[in-house]
Structure formats: C-alpha cells, structure tokens
Design a protein around this motif. Sequence first.
Motif, mmCIF file in Angstrom:
data_model
loop_
_atom_site.group_PDB
_atom_site.id
_atom_site.type_symbol
_atom_site.label_atom_id
_atom_site.label_comp_id
_atom_site.label_asym_id
_atom_site.label_seq_id
_atom_site.Cartn_x
_atom_site.Cartn_y
_atom_site.Cartn_z
ATOM 1 N N LYS A 1 -15.206 -2.273 -15.444
ATOM 2 C CA LYS A 1 -14.601 -3.065 -14.374
ATOM 3 C C LYS A 1 -13.459 -2.302 -13.715
ATOM 4 N N GLN A 2 -12.613 -1.666 -14.538
ATOM 5 C CA GLN A 2 -11.488 -0.917 -13.995
ATOM 6 C C GLN A 2 -11.969 0.281 -13.168
ATOM 7 N N GLU A 3 -13.036 0.924 -13.624
ATOM 8 C CA GLU A 3 -13.575 2.062 -12.881
ATOM 9 C C GLU A 3 -14.119 1.610 -11.531
ATOM 10 N N ALA A 4 -14.797 0.456 -11.528
ATOM 11 C CA ALA A 4 -15.331 -0.078 -10.266
ATOM 12 C C ALA A 4 -14.202 -0.418 -9.299
ATOM 13 N N GLU A 5 -13.121 -1.015 -9.834
ATOM 14 C CA GLU A 5 -11.972 -1.361 -8.993
ATOM 15 C C GLU A 5 -11.297 -0.110 -8.456
ATOM 16 N N LEU A 6 -11.221 0.935 -9.310
ATOM 17 C CA LEU A 6 -10.618 2.195 -8.882
ATOM 18 C C LEU A 6 -11.420 2.827 -7.754
ATOM 19 N N ARG A 7 -12.742 2.862 -7.903
ATOM 20 C CA ARG A 7 -13.596 3.453 -6.866
ATOM 21 C C ARG A 7 -13.452 2.690 -5.544
ATOM 22 N N GLU A 8 -13.375 1.365 -5.648
ATOM 23 C CA GLU A 8 -13.233 0.553 -4.447
ATOM 24 C C GLU A 8 -11.889 0.805 -3.768
ATOM 25 N N ALA A 9 -10.831 0.922 -4.589
ATOM 26 C CA ALA A 9 -9.500 1.159 -4.036
ATOM 27 C C ALA A 9 -9.416 2.526 -3.354
ATOM 28 N N ILE A 10 -10.087 3.522 -3.942
ATOM 29 C CA ILE A 10 -10.066 4.869 -3.367
ATOM 30 C C ILE A 10 -10.807 4.883 -2.034
ATOM 31 N N GLN A 11 -11.930 4.167 -1.981
ATOM 32 C CA GLN A 11 -12.752 4.172 -0.777
ATOM 33 C C GLN A 11 -12.165 3.301 0.327
ATOM 34 N N GLN A 12 -11.366 2.312 -0.057
ATOM 35 C CA GLN A 12 -10.831 1.388 0.943
ATOM 36 C C GLN A 12 -9.307 1.443 0.952
ATOM 37 N N ASP A 13 -8.748 2.101 1.956
ATOM 38 C CA ASP A 13 -7.292 2.221 2.100
ATOM 39 C C ASP A 13 -6.811 1.090 3.002
ATOM 40 N N ASP A 14 -6.545 -0.064 2.398
ATOM 41 C CA ASP A 14 -6.177 -1.263 3.150
ATOM 42 C C ASP A 14 -4.740 -1.144 3.652
ATOM 43 N N PRO A 15 -4.511 -1.202 4.969
ATOM 44 C CA PRO A 15 -3.146 -1.073 5.498
ATOM 45 C C PRO A 15 -2.274 -2.289 5.236
ATOM 46 N N ASN A 16 -2.850 -3.365 4.725
ATOM 47 C CA ASN A 16 -2.089 -4.601 4.525
ATOM 48 C C ASN A 16 -2.028 -5.027 3.065
ATOM 49 N N THR A 17 -2.268 -4.086 2.154
ATOM 50 C CA THR A 17 -2.249 -4.401 0.727
ATOM 51 C C THR A 17 -1.583 -3.276 -0.054
ATOM 52 N N GLY A 18 -0.760 -3.656 -1.042
ATOM 53 C CA GLY A 18 -0.165 -2.674 -1.946
ATOM 54 C C GLY A 18 1.354 -2.632 -1.879
ATOM 55 N N GLU A 19 1.934 -1.796 -2.748
ATOM 56 C CA GLU A 19 3.388 -1.659 -2.818
ATOM 57 C C GLU A 19 3.920 -0.742 -1.726
ATOM 58 N N ILE A 20 5.107 -1.084 -1.229
ATOM 59 C CA ILE A 20 5.857 -0.233 -0.307
ATOM 60 C C ILE A 20 7.178 0.075 -1.008
ATOM 61 N N ARG A 21 7.409 1.331 -1.381
ATOM 62 C CA ARG A 21 8.582 1.696 -2.179
ATOM 63 C C ARG A 21 9.522 2.587 -1.355
ATOM 64 N N ILE A 22 10.724 2.055 -1.098
ATOM 65 C CA ILE A 22 11.685 2.726 -0.224
ATOM 66 C C ILE A 22 13.042 2.812 -0.918
ATOM 67 N N ALA A 23 13.699 3.950 -0.811
ATOM 68 C CA ALA A 23 15.061 4.124 -1.325
ATOM 69 C C ALA A 23 15.991 4.409 -0.148
ATOM 70 N N CYS A 24 17.178 3.804 -0.161
ATOM 71 C CA CYS A 24 18.134 4.017 0.924
ATOM 72 C C CYS A 24 19.512 3.526 0.488
ATOM 73 N N SER A 25 20.486 3.697 1.349
ATOM 74 C CA SER A 25 21.847 3.257 1.056
ATOM 75 C C SER A 25 21.941 1.735 1.116
ATOM 76 N N GLY A 26 23.028 1.195 0.585
ATOM 77 C CA GLY A 26 23.231 -0.242 0.598
ATOM 78 C C GLY A 26 23.318 -0.799 2.006
ATOM 79 N N SER A 27 24.047 -0.114 2.892
ATOM 80 C CA SER A 27 24.189 -0.599 4.269
ATOM 81 C C SER A 27 22.852 -0.573 5.004
ATOM 82 N N MET A 28 22.055 0.461 4.733
ATOM 83 C CA MET A 28 20.745 0.558 5.373
ATOM 84 C C MET A 28 19.815 -0.533 4.858
ATOM 85 N N ALA A 29 19.891 -0.813 3.551
ATOM 86 C CA ALA A 29 19.066 -1.877 2.969
ATOM 87 C C ALA A 29 19.445 -3.234 3.546
#
Length: 298
Positions: A79-107
């Motif tokens: 199941k995990q392999e199938a999910e991995l293959r699907e995730a690799i083949q489908q780069d969804d622009p509206n799903t997943g983590e967005i990880r950003i680092a910045c200063s306190g004032s910028m945040a």
Amino acid sequence: MYVGAMLNSQWLRTFVKLTETGHFTQTASQLGMTQPGVSQHLKKLEQQVGAPLITKIGKGFELTREGELLLSFALTAEKQEAELREAIQQDDPNTGEIRIACSGSMALYLYPKLLERQSRYPGLMLKVEVAPNHRSLQLLQSNEMDLCIVTQQAQHSALEQQHIGNEPLCLVVPADFKGKAASFEDLQKLGFIDHPDGQHYAERLLTPNFEEMAFATGDLRVTGYINQLSQILVPVAKGLGYTVLPKTAVRSFEAQQKIKILKLREPVSDPLYLTVKKHRPLPARYNWFHQEIAELCG
C-alpha cells in the motif's frame, strides 16, 4: 521473528500471492512459475526471517503467527509503495507541506496572508519557523525547511538567492508625537521601548540621522522592554515611548491610527533574499508561495 536483512521483494510477492490463492499450483500458474519455484521462494523467505511461515494441513495450509505478521507487513508495504508511486507521478499544487523560515517581523507580516492560501486549499499545511538569518540558512541546508527569507547574501554555492526587495527600518512614535523630524532630545524625553533587537536597530537607524547618537550608544533612555514581537508597538500606541522596527512588523500592527513613522534624512534598510537549494527542485505547490512572497516583499 527476526529479520536480519532487507526482505527479498520477489519472495515476498510470491508469499502474498500464495496467501491469496491458498494453493501452490494456482500461485505458480498466476506468477508464471513452477510449483517447486514457489516452494523454493517460500523456503528462502522462511530462512531469511528465521521462522516457519505456514503449517501444511493436507493439501492446504494455515499461516503461523510469524506468517500472519509477515503478511500484515507485506500488505502495508504494498500500500505504501502504491501511494509513493502515485505521489511521485502526481505533483499536486494544492496538497502537501509548505516549510518556510524567516525573521519574526517577516512572519508577522506574511503568515496571515499566506494562510489564506491554506484556507482555500485545506490539503496544504503551512509551517513557518521563526529564526535569525544564520539559523534559517542552516534549516534550509539540512532540508528541515524548503525556503527561507534572509537579509544577507549566502556564501554557500549550493544555495540560490533572489533579491525580492528591501526591508526598511522605521522610527515609530505615538500618533500625537509632534513634529515630522524629531530631535534626539525629543526622543530621549519620550523614552525607548526596547526589545531583543532594539539596541541593534536603534544604533543602525539613529546614528546616521542624529549626531548625538554617536555619544549615546548603549545609553538610550529606556522606558519599557518586551520580547514579544506583536506587543512591541502597544506601549508606543499608548504614548509610553518610541521604538525602531522593520517596516513589516509595523505594517502588521492593528492600531495603525495610534502610531506613526517619522521620516528621516538617511533611510536604512536591509535587502531581502528569497533563498532555496540550487539543486533541489521544489514541488509545484511552492510556485504560488514563491511568487506571492516576492510580490508582498517587493
């Protein structure tokens, strides 16, 4: 059950098919193998895990405890392999983590605006780490963050930077403070609201604009201190002092009508660099955030 090395995937597939059919002959037929070949895969798998996987009963069999554990593991892995293959083949622009680092004032400035994207697309999850320049770059290089905003040019060749604008430092006073260009004496009478970066910001901004600062470094008359960025302008709004902050932090303050920014002869600002790893392409979901941050900071 002891697994001394990575399980052989071919033997594992044969074992799963055997549990599905319940017969060696049918398993061999469906996998394009011989019946002795199926038996050989099972035997090798048992040797690898160090325990019998089935108990033969006439022409059929029952799974042992170890066999049931291995089957559960194998089905989860499939199941995990199938999910991995699907995730690799489908780069969804509206799903997943967005990880950003910045200063306190910028945040403080960016976070509410970027959250609007997550509100529109709940499949996204925004993670913002507040950190100084050096820490933000460390998090980027260790792949703990995928994008960072810093005010210094990185010396590492593996990083790619885009200059997206400049962040001015602002001299902020109460709204009823008289005069467009205060004297240093006026500021001293009002008093300085200090914060973790307060003395550093004040020295950088006030020194080129007030000659008296050359003799008063470290001797500002302090009338308050707060280490919570969102609260620094509260005492200023109440007329209890002035402070120096990046413009992004000032713009984020709710009671804008109770403060004002004094225009100075010599403006001071820091360049803003949107920084990523040069050879680590980001998923499609970062495209919108990259563009939006550049526009907001520009």
